[in-house]
Design an enzyme around this catalytic site. Structure first.
Site, PDB file in Angstrom:
ATOM      1  N   LYS A   1      -6.930   0.784  -3.232  1.00 52.98           N
ATOM      2  CA  LYS A   1      -6.546   0.198  -1.943  1.00 52.98           C
ATOM      3  C   LYS A   1      -6.663   1.220  -0.817  1.00 52.98           C
ATOM      4  O   LYS A   1      -7.143   0.912   0.286  1.00 52.98           O
ATOM      5  CB  LYS A   1      -5.117  -0.340  -2.012  1.00 52.98           C
ATOM      6  CG  LYS A   1      -4.598  -0.958  -0.704  1.00 52.98           C
ATOM      7  CD  LYS A   1      -5.495  -2.092  -0.222  1.00 52.98           C
ATOM      8  CE  LYS A   1      -4.829  -2.966   0.822  1.00 52.98           C
ATOM      9  NZ  LYS A   1      -4.331  -2.314   1.995  1.00 52.98           N
TER      10      LYS A   1
ATOM     11  N   THR B   1       0.865  -1.176   0.000  1.00 51.03           N
ATOM     12  CA  THR B   1       0.000   0.000   0.000  1.00 51.03           C
ATOM     13  C   THR B   1       0.903   1.227   0.000  1.00 51.03           C
ATOM     14  O   THR B   1       1.574   1.510   0.996  1.00 51.03           O
ATOM     15  CB  THR B   1      -0.906   0.011   1.239  1.00 51.03           C
ATOM     16  OG1 THR B   1      -1.679  -1.196   1.269  1.00 51.03           O
ATOM     17  CG2 THR B   1      -1.853   1.205   1.215  1.00 51.03           C
TER      18      THR B   1
ATOM     19  N   LYS C   1      -0.969   6.087   8.537  1.00 44.50           N
ATOM     20  CA  LYS C   1      -0.218   6.284   7.291  1.00 44.50           C
ATOM     21  C   LYS C   1      -1.139   6.202   6.081  1.00 44.50           C
ATOM     22  O   LYS C   1      -1.103   7.043   5.172  1.00 44.50           O
ATOM     23  CB  LYS C   1       0.897   5.239   7.194  1.00 44.50           C
ATOM     24  CG  LYS C   1       1.790   5.347   5.965  1.00 44.50           C
ATOM     25  CD  LYS C   1       1.384   4.431   4.828  1.00 44.50           C
ATOM     26  CE  LYS C   1       1.617   2.976   5.155  1.00 44.50           C
ATOM     27  NZ  LYS C   1       1.328   2.100   3.985  1.00 44.50           N
TER      28      LYS C   1
END
Length: 308
Positions: free
Chosen positions: A176, A100, A244
């Site tokens: 994603k 990711t 994040k």
């Protein structure tokens, strides 16, 4: 097939092991060599540098933590470009990114691979480490048709299904991030619902079973609810990782002139969790604890106001 596999964390190690089980020749690399050595007994070769792993096969797969790790490993391991993955990957070779990462980095990698005559497929995965171990991840893939076709036989042993998003790798990485945002939103709604149920004298597990049976019939809600109510000994994804991903989502949205108000609110909660030392907590457990803490703080404030 001969594969270089870089990144052996909670997700990478079980994926590499499944590729070995599918009888591929796998050369592994990890900055912590002990994790690579653990796979040697399964038949993996060990590379000393990212470049060595890249030279070991016609395909490399990466499961690195974040953009910074990609910058270091792909463009110049320990400051040396010749030790990086990109410099060693031959023209015509394929890079499959399972991580990711930001949409901006995905775009940069697409341009860099094209400049070097290399194929690139984005294939970020949905699922926790136990799902990776079972080979039941769901993969969002994007890239040129021929590159996705080359990647598919390597993605199938890892997954229960593959969604081809488009021909631009950035599209899979953007999807994603959007999916992870929905996970955070779901956990947030469950967390506040559990706090509400407890305040009404309703056991959260009873609330979850009833509402999920009546409304959703979702294994996903059920599984995450159980993680929240029965924290695992070892976290899957952490609050730090969730923070994040939210940051990357908001950056991607901003680049397209979009504001996501719920994502902004969740980012504040994750930042507060980090300040309170919950960054290493399981993603679902940490969000639930934050909802409980915020509710308790609100009650204390209200009680203090009533005493005045």
């Amino acid at each position: 097939m001969r594969i270089g596999f870089l990144g052996l964390g909670k997700m990478g190690a079980p994926m590499a092991k499944r590729l070995l089980g599918a009888r591929h020749e796998v050369t592994v690399w990890n900055r912590n060599r002990e994790k690579a050595e653990a796979l040697a007994a399964e038949g993996a070769e060990i590379a000393d540098t990212p470049a060595e792993a890249a030279r070991a096969g016609d395909v490399v797969m990466t499961t690195l933590f974040d953009d910074a790790a990609h910058e270091e490993v792909l463009f110049g391991w320990k400051g040396l470009p010749e030790n990086g993955l990109l410099s060693a990957l031959r023209p015509g070779a394929l890079h499959i990114s399972l991580s990711t990462i930001s949409v901006a980095l995905s775009e940069r990698l697409t341009e860099e691979h094209a400049r070097r005559g290399q194929a690139f497929v984005a294939a970020p995965v949905f699922g926790r480490p136990n799902v990776a171990k079972e080979g039941k991840l769901w993969i969002a893939a994007a890239g040129r048709d021929e590159a996705v076709a080359r990647a598919r036989p390597l993605l199938e042993p890892l997954s229960r299904g593959i969604s081809v998003v488009g021909e631009q790798p950035r599209q899979a990485h953007a999807l994603k991030l959007g999916g992870n945002f929905l996970i955070s939103a779901m956990i947030h709604s469950l967390s506040e619902s559990f706090v509400y149920a407890e305040a009404q004298g309703i056991a959260p597990e009873v609330f979850l079973e009833t509402v999920n049976s009546a409304l959703f019939q979702s294994p996903f809600y059920a599984a995450y609810g159980q993680v929240m109510l029965h924290p695992p000994e070892h976290p899957g994804a952490t609050m730090e990782l969730g923070a994040k991903d939210l940051r990357l989502l908001r950056e991607a949205a901003k680049s397209r002139g979009i504001r996501m108000s719920l994502a902004d609110d969740l980012a504040e909660i994750f930042a507060e969790a980090g300040r309170e030392g919950l960054g290493g907590e399981d993603w679902a457990v940490g969000q639930y604890r934050m909802a409980q803490r915020r509710s308790a703080a609100d009650r204390e404030t209200e009680d203090a106001a009533q005493r005045i």
